[in-house]
Design a protein around this motif. Structure first.
Motif, PDB file in Angstrom:
ATOM      1  N   ALA A   9     -13.441 -39.208  -6.859  1.00 22.56           N
ATOM      2  CA  ALA A   9     -12.574 -38.293  -6.116  1.00 22.56           C
ATOM      3  C   ALA A   9     -11.810 -37.379  -7.069  1.00 22.56           C
ATOM      4  N   GLY A  10     -11.358 -37.925  -8.196  1.00 28.88           N
ATOM      5  CA  GLY A  10     -10.638 -37.128  -9.191  1.00 28.88           C
ATOM      6  C   GLY A  10     -11.524 -36.048  -9.789  1.00 28.88           C
ATOM      7  N   LEU A  11     -12.773 -36.381 -10.084  1.00 27.78           N
ATOM      8  CA  LEU A  11     -13.717 -35.399 -10.620  1.00 27.78           C
ATOM      9  C   LEU A  11     -14.021 -34.318  -9.592  1.00 27.78           C
ATOM     10  N   GLU A  12     -14.177 -34.719  -8.342  1.00 27.03           N
ATOM     11  CA  GLU A  12     -14.450 -33.740  -7.289  1.00 27.03           C
ATOM     12  C   GLU A  12     -13.275 -32.788  -7.120  1.00 27.03           C
ATOM     13  N   GLN A  13     -12.054 -33.326  -7.176  1.00 30.33           N
ATOM     14  CA  GLN A  13     -10.857 -32.498  -7.037  1.00 30.33           C
ATOM     15  C   GLN A  13     -10.744 -31.531  -8.219  1.00 30.33           C
ATOM     16  N   GLU A  14     -11.014 -32.010  -9.417  1.00 30.49           N
ATOM     17  CA  GLU A  14     -10.956 -31.155 -10.613  1.00 30.49           C
ATOM     18  C   GLU A  14     -12.015 -30.056 -10.531  1.00 30.49           C
ATOM     19  N   THR A  15     -13.202 -30.422 -10.030  1.00 33.28           N
ATOM     20  CA  THR A  15     -14.278 -29.438  -9.887  1.00 33.28           C
ATOM     21  C   THR A  15     -13.898 -28.378  -8.854  1.00 33.28           C
ATOM     22  N   GLU A  16     -13.363 -28.781  -7.723  1.00 30.85           N
ATOM     23  CA  GLU A  16     -12.932 -27.836  -6.692  1.00 30.85           C
ATOM     24  C   GLU A  16     -11.851 -26.903  -7.222  1.00 30.85           C
ATOM     25  N   GLN A  17     -10.927 -27.461  -7.989  1.00 31.17           N
ATOM     26  CA  GLN A  17      -9.861 -26.643  -8.576  1.00 31.17           C
ATOM     27  C   GLN A  17     -10.441 -25.626  -9.556  1.00 31.17           C
ATOM     28  N   ALA A  18     -11.407 -26.049 -10.359  1.00 29.55           N
ATOM     29  CA  ALA A  18     -12.050 -25.146 -11.313  1.00 29.55           C
ATOM     30  C   ALA A  18     -12.776 -24.018 -10.576  1.00 29.55           C
ATOM     31  N   LEU A  19     -13.474 -24.351  -9.498  1.00 34.09           N
ATOM     32  CA  LEU A  19     -14.179 -23.337  -8.716  1.00 34.09           C
ATOM     33  C   LEU A  19     -13.196 -22.360  -8.072  1.00 34.09           C
TER      34      LEU A  19
END
Length: 157
Positions: A9-19
């Motif tokens: 979940a943390g990686l997905e959130q970081e990825t969404e933030q980067a996008l």
């Protein structure tokens, strides 16, 4: 490199933030660039012609081989732009007296007169384009974008 926690979940959130950052950055860049392009075109110039004139105005005569790298332009395109500016009487080619392989581009009086006239107007167009930020916010944006760019460049190596 998990910064927001090492869970999925943390990686997905970081990825969404980067996008999201990329989309916002791209839209802001496009809007500010449009101000620049609109101003340049209003003076009857192509953006690469303006970039060459501005470079020579601020840095003085430059070797043709270095102009492309300075304004992020392919060498074939540099030759075309230099030819066009020379035909319009804006620049001259000057052979280097110390190295026959090197030719410098320099502004003519006509080219200098034009860029001296239009650069202040261009600078004001860019000032307006970034006027949504306070002076302190501009400094912060400069610092953060420099940091972002340097880290992204490191990751390319």
């Amino acid at each position: 490199m998990c910064r927001g926690g090492c869970t999925v979940a943390g990686l997905e959130q970081e990825t969404e933030q980067a996008l999201h950052l990329y989309r916002v950055f791209s839209r802001a860049f496009r809007s500010v660039t449009e101000h620049s392009l609109r101003d340049i075109k209003s003076h009857g110039l192509h953006p690469t012609e303006f970039s060459v004139l501005e470079l020579l105005y601020h840095k003085g005569p430059q070797p043709l081989q270095q102009i492309g790298a300075s304004i992020l332009l392919a060498s074939g395109s540099v030759t075309y732009v230099i030819d066009k500016l020379e035909q319009n009487g804006m620049i001259n080619r000057q052979p280097c007296p110390h190295d026959r392989r090197v030719t410098h581009a320099e502004l003519t009086e006509k080219g200098r007169s034009l860029i001296e006239q239009i650069f202040p107007v261009h600078a004001q167009a860019l000032r307006l384009a970034v006027s949504g930020l306070s002076a302190a916010e501009k400094e912060q944006a400069i610092m953060l974008l420099r940091k972002l760019g340097m880290e992204a460049a490191k990751l390319l190596k």
